[in-house]
Write a protein that holds these residues in place. Structure first.
Motif, short mmCIF file in Angstrom:
data_model
loop_
_atom_site.label_atom_id
_atom_site.label_comp_id
_atom_site.label_asym_id
_atom_site.label_seq_id
_atom_site.Cartn_x
_atom_site.Cartn_y
_atom_site.Cartn_z
N MET A 199 0.95 -1.13 0.07
CA MET A 199 0.08 -0.09 0.03
C MET A 199 0.85 1.20 0.22
O MET A 199 1.97 1.40 0.91
N THR A 200 0.63 2.21 -0.92
CA THR A 200 1.42 3.21 -0.99
C THR A 200 1.05 4.44 0.26
O THR A 200 -0.25 4.49 0.76
N VAL A 201 2.15 4.96 0.59
CA VAL A 201 2.05 6.01 1.61
C VAL A 201 1.75 7.43 0.89
O VAL A 201 2.42 7.77 0.09
N LEU A 202 0.73 8.00 1.21
CA LEU A 202 0.27 9.42 0.51
C LEU A 202 0.95 10.33 1.47
O LEU A 202 0.04 10.60 2.68
N LEU A 203 2.05 11.00 1.41
CA LEU A 203 2.77 11.94 2.47
C LEU A 203 2.24 13.47 1.90
O LEU A 203 2.60 13.98 0.80
N VAL A 204 1.72 14.11 2.81
CA VAL A 204 1.38 15.52 2.62
C VAL A 204 2.28 16.27 3.53
O VAL A 204 2.29 16.00 4.69
N VAL A 205 2.95 17.33 2.69
CA VAL A 205 3.93 18.20 3.49
C VAL A 205 3.24 19.59 3.60
O VAL A 205 3.07 20.07 2.50
N ALA A 206 3.01 20.08 4.74
CA ALA A 206 1.99 21.07 4.93
C ALA A 206 2.95 22.07 6.00
O ALA A 206 3.48 21.84 7.04
N LYS A 207 2.23 23.26 6.08
CA LYS A 207 2.75 24.18 7.04
C LYS A 207 1.51 24.73 7.62
O LYS A 207 0.22 25.03 7.12
N ALA A 208 1.38 25.16 8.92
CA ALA A 208 0.31 25.54 9.66
C ALA A 208 -0.07 26.96 8.99
O ALA A 208 0.72 27.73 8.87
N PRO A 209 -1.27 26.97 8.82
CA PRO A 209 -1.93 28.45 8.36
C PRO A 209 -1.96 29.55 9.27
O PRO A 209 -3.28 29.81 9.65
N VAL A 210 -0.93 29.83 9.53
CA VAL A 210 -0.81 31.05 10.48
C VAL A 210 -0.67 32.30 10.04
O VAL A 210 0.20 32.43 9.15
N PRO A 211 -1.64 33.30 10.22
CA PRO A 211 -1.38 34.77 9.72
C PRO A 211 0.26 35.04 9.65
O PRO A 211 0.70 35.05 10.57
N GLY A 212 0.63 35.55 8.42
CA GLY A 212 2.00 36.15 8.44
C GLY A 212 2.81 35.00 8.13
O GLY A 212 4.14 35.41 7.75
N ALA A 213 2.67 33.74 8.16
CA ALA A 213 3.52 32.69 8.01
C ALA A 213 3.42 32.01 6.83
O ALA A 213 4.20 31.11 6.24
N VAL A 214 2.11 32.08 6.39
CA VAL A 214 1.85 31.21 4.89
C VAL A 214 1.21 32.18 3.85
O VAL A 214 0.70 33.28 4.14
N LYS A 215 1.61 31.84 2.56
CA LYS A 215 0.68 32.46 1.57
C LYS A 215 1.11 33.97 1.60
O LYS A 215 -0.05 34.72 1.03
N THR A 216 2.02 34.42 1.88
CA THR A 216 2.25 36.00 2.17
C THR A 216 2.64 36.60 0.66
O THR A 216 2.05 37.73 0.43
N ARG A 217 2.78 35.79 -0.42
CA ARG A 217 2.56 36.51 -2.06
C ARG A 217 1.11 36.80 -2.43
O ARG A 217 1.06 37.14 -3.33
N LEU A 218 0.14 36.14 -1.51
CA LEU A 218 -1.16 36.52 -1.66
C LEU A 218 -1.66 37.97 -1.26
O LEU A 218 -2.67 38.53 -1.53
N CYS A 219 -0.76 38.65 -0.57
CA CYS A 219 -1.00 39.93 0.12
C CYS A 219 0.05 41.03 -0.69
O CYS A 219 1.39 41.07 -0.62
N PRO A 220 -0.65 41.98 -1.13
CA PRO A 220 -2.08 42.24 -1.19
C PRO A 220 -2.43 41.33 -2.65
O PRO A 220 -1.71 40.91 -3.46
N PRO A 221 -3.92 41.29 -2.92
CA PRO A 221 -4.84 41.95 -2.26
C PRO A 221 -5.55 41.57 -1.07
O PRO A 221 -6.03 41.87 -0.01
N ALA A 222 -4.99 40.07 -0.36
CA ALA A 222 -5.45 39.51 0.66
C ALA A 222 -4.61 40.07 2.03
O ALA A 222 -3.64 40.50 1.82
N THR A 223 -5.40 39.96 3.10
CA THR A 223 -4.78 40.41 4.36
C THR A 223 -4.06 39.08 4.87
O THR A 223 -4.24 38.07 4.18
N ALA A 224 -3.06 39.39 5.75
CA ALA A 224 -2.44 38.21 6.20
C ALA A 224 -3.44 37.14 6.97
O ALA A 224 -3.10 35.94 6.54
N GLU A 225 -4.42 37.64 7.53
CA GLU A 225 -5.60 36.60 7.88
C GLU A 225 -6.25 35.88 6.75
O GLU A 225 -6.53 34.77 6.77
N GLN A 226 -6.52 36.66 5.75
CA GLN A 226 -7.16 36.13 4.80
C GLN A 226 -6.40 34.97 3.96
O GLN A 226 -7.10 33.89 3.66
N ALA A 227 -5.29 35.40 3.68
CA ALA A 227 -4.30 34.29 2.98
C ALA A 227 -4.26 33.02 3.88
O ALA A 227 -3.93 32.09 3.33
#
Length: 226
Positions: free
Chosen positions: A1-29
């Motif tokens: 059986m294959t292991v499906l490994l997800v590598v992820a980062k806690a979606p904490v404001p200011g720590a993830v998806k910062t390149r969506l800002c703007p137009p998103a705020t840190a919280e929205q991102a």
């Protein structure tokens, strides 16, 4: 059986998806990131014949949608990411999975492709059965998925410069340089910047991710919604 490994980062404001800002705020991102992760977890959970594992960075208690994410991870094995750079963290995650699940192939994905479906993941798992490795490149030059029949070969990632326009090419070269037969997966678009978010939301308009993107888009003044 294959292991499906997800590598992820806690979606904490200011720590993830910062390149969506703007137009998103840190919280929205961060909420968009949380939605992308939850859609990804749902797709993995609905994929038959795989063992789900999460390699996690950050504090879940500080994340957006922490309660919902905790519930979504019920029954998952969760590892802490270890290492300084992304290449080290990925290689270490593969090594831990190899130790915990001996002789199992590993298919790794991230949280930047919420357009993934169980059918697409199943196709990748099947392709890995007839190749030593599979690599799904991203449009920005990186890659969205790497599968290895022998996860110990993930050691090559320590030598590959990450987050560059050549990461996909360099990863392919590193794998084939070890004599591995590598099969390609479909090229997908990662969600890095706002145009990416809009394009991916259009692919999966019914998902949580699309709804979060729409919340930001509708709040913009006319003319800034693209």
């Amino acid at each position: 059986m294959t292991v499906l490994l997800v590598v992820a980062k806690a979606p904490v404001p200011g720590a993830v998806k910062t390149r969506l800002c703007p137009p998103a705020t840190a919280e929205q991102a961060a909420r968009i990131a949380a939605a992308a992760l939850r859609d990804t977890l749902d797709a993995v959970r609905a994929t038959p014949g795989v063992t789900p594992v999460l390699a996690w960075a950050g504090r879940l208690t500080e994340a957006e949608d922490a309660v919902e994410l905790t519930a979504a991870l019920a029954g998952w094995s969760v590892l802490d990411q270890r290492g300084i750079g992304l290449g080290d963290r990925l290689a270490n995650a593969y090594a831990e999975v190899a130790a915990a699940y001996p002789d199992r192939p590993v298919l790794q994905i991230g949280m930047d492709t919420p357009q993934l479906t169980p059918a697409r993941l199943t196709g990748a798992v099947r392709r890995l059965r007839v190749a030593d490795a599979v690599l799904g490149r991203a449009r920005d030059g990186g890659w969205w998925s790497l599968g290895l029949r022998d996860p110990r070969y993930a050691e090559v990632l320590r030598e590959v410069p990450m987050s560059t326009a050549d990461t996909g090419h360099d990863t392919w070269a590193a794998l084939t340089g070890r004599g591995l037969r590598v099969a390609p997966l479909p090229v997908l678009r990662d969600v890095d910047e706002w145009p990416d978010a809009l394009a991916v939301a259009m692919e999966v308009p019914e998902g949580r991710f699309a709804r979060r993107v729409a919340t930001v888009r509708l709040a913009l003044v006319p003319g800034d919604r693209r």
